[in-house]
Design an enzyme around this catalytic site. Sequence first.
Site, short mmCIF file in Angstrom:
data_model
loop_
_atom_site.label_atom_id
_atom_site.label_comp_id
_atom_site.label_asym_id
_atom_site.label_seq_id
_atom_site.Cartn_x
_atom_site.Cartn_y
_atom_site.Cartn_z
CE1 TYR A 1 -4.22 1.17 -0.23
CE2 TYR A 1 -4.49 -1.08 0.57
CZ TYR A 1 -5.01 0.05 -0.04
OH TYR A 1 -6.30 0.05 -0.47
CD GLU B 1 -4.77 5.45 1.20
OE1 GLU B 1 -4.59 6.11 2.24
OE2 GLU B 1 -5.83 4.87 0.93
CG ASP C 1 -8.89 11.06 -23.65
OD1 ASP C 1 -7.89 10.30 -23.72
OD2 ASP C 1 -10.02 10.66 -23.34
CB THR D 1 -5.39 4.38 -21.86
OG1 THR D 1 -5.24 4.48 -23.27
CG2 THR D 1 -6.82 4.71 -21.48
CE LYS E 1 -8.17 2.81 -24.81
NZ LYS E 1 -9.21 3.85 -24.87
NE ARG F 1 -7.62 -3.01 -19.56
CZ ARG F 1 -7.75 -3.02 -20.88
NH1 ARG F 1 -7.04 -3.82 -21.64
NH2 ARG F 1 -8.61 -2.21 -21.47
C1 LIG Z 1 -10.18 4.14 -24.09
C2 LIG Z 1 -10.43 5.57 -23.85
C3 LIG Z 1 -10.63 6.08 -22.56
C4 LIG Z 1 -10.92 5.22 -21.36
O1 LIG Z 1 -10.06 4.31 -20.98
P1 LIG Z 1 -10.44 3.15 -19.95
O2 LIG Z 1 -9.11 2.70 -19.54
O3 LIG Z 1 -11.23 2.15 -20.74
O4 LIG Z 1 -11.24 3.74 -18.85
C5 LIG Z 1 -10.72 7.44 -22.40
N1 LIG Z 1 -10.65 8.26 -23.46
C6 LIG Z 1 -10.51 7.81 -24.70
C7 LIG Z 1 -10.45 8.78 -25.82
C8 LIG Z 1 -10.40 6.45 -24.96
O5 LIG Z 1 -10.29 6.02 -26.21
#
Ligand SMILES: *Cc1c(COP(=O)(O)O)cnc(C)c1O
Length: 424
Positions: free
Chosen positions: A65, A67, A211, A237, A240, A246
Amino acid sequence: MNHPAAVPAIPTLATSPLTRTDPQLAALLAEEEARQRFKIRLIASENYASSAVREASSSVITNQYSEGYPGARYYEGQQIVDQVERLAIARAKALFGAEHVNVQAHSGSPANLAVYLAFLKPGDTVLGMQLAHGGHLTHGSKASITGKYWNIVSYGLDPQTKLLDYASIRELALQHKPRLIIAGHSAYPRQLDFAAFRAIADEVGAILMVDMAHFAGLVAGGAHPSPVPYADVVTTTTHKSLRGPRGAIVMCRAEHAAKIDKAVFPGLQGGPHNAITAAIAVTLQEALRPEFATYAGQCVANARALAHGLLDHGFNLVTGGTDNHLVLVDLRNKGIAGKPLAAALDRAGLVTNYNAVPWDEQPPQNPSGLRLGSPSMTTRGFHEAEFRRIADWIARVVDSGLDDKVIAEIAVETQALCAGFPMP
Ligand SMILES: *Cc1c(COP(=O)(O)O)cnc(C)c1O
């Protein structure tokens, strides 16, 4: 799953503690490994993390842990984890050139929510991309908390070109005076003009968030412009195109550092997932290597080859092509819906997802499009020639009217191709 004879013994699982203590679950994971090994994975948001990343992500540091943040924790025993988290942060700064980095958000959606929490009061106005035109749930969809607690204004695409229409985004911004503007997408096959977004945000005094969840790997590898010099805050993220575990990273200008950190912890979360932090550090080190730039450039070249192949077979593509890692096929001229086609392609060994196209007349549960992405198979070593074959297979499935015999033939061919491209 049926992979006759082709499934090799998987030594790591066959001899693992998991196989001894929970053979049922171990068998499921072995089947999943075979699925990933023998199918052509074209989900635009997926990838194959390296063995090193996976090793870090299941390491003993998960037992701990912590925090708080490095140097300011609420528990003893932070001698090592502080170094791990600082390493991840330093590598993210080196890779993306960000002033401040937070690696604790558990995934992309919580990372985005942290930005809302940092900058907005409930009811404040946010301008984001419409889900139906390629935005993400967390950019203000009614189904998301973001669409329930904040006043959302959505922008979309130009009806003719299906490209982002910056003049109309500016109009909306001038009219609604958003506190936060969000750029970024999950299904837009083109690069974004971050300078245009910056200019709009400045004109109305808004915070600009980019994002880059989908295309962070391309940014890291120099195959897509970076939003970092333009945005107040950039979220991504890590699983991807960036090819990590993840998780998520939030980057921001130094002036926003305290707000962002407080929003992630204690605003939204308790302890960070330390093994994921470790795996993010490994991911970022991999992304700093020259091979990663080759991978990122190949992602774009492969998506383009796929697009050209599909165009040659008479498919319509949203915006007519791609300049990132994804292709959005509009199936309306083919007389077939996205969902049955995606299911048929999966049986043929091509894993995709059905997707809405802009101005889709069909409901999101059975939309008119198919989304395809290049990162996973680029990681496995596919080049343009293999992506051309994918276009040919998709055309064969569609032209056969989803014929079972044709699908079965293609399943053999796709599995044979996969056998030549090992997964990490
Ligand atoms: C995949 C995605 C997210 C969210 O990601 P998670 O890990 O599934 O919560 C946020 N913004 C965009 C543009 C995405 O493509």
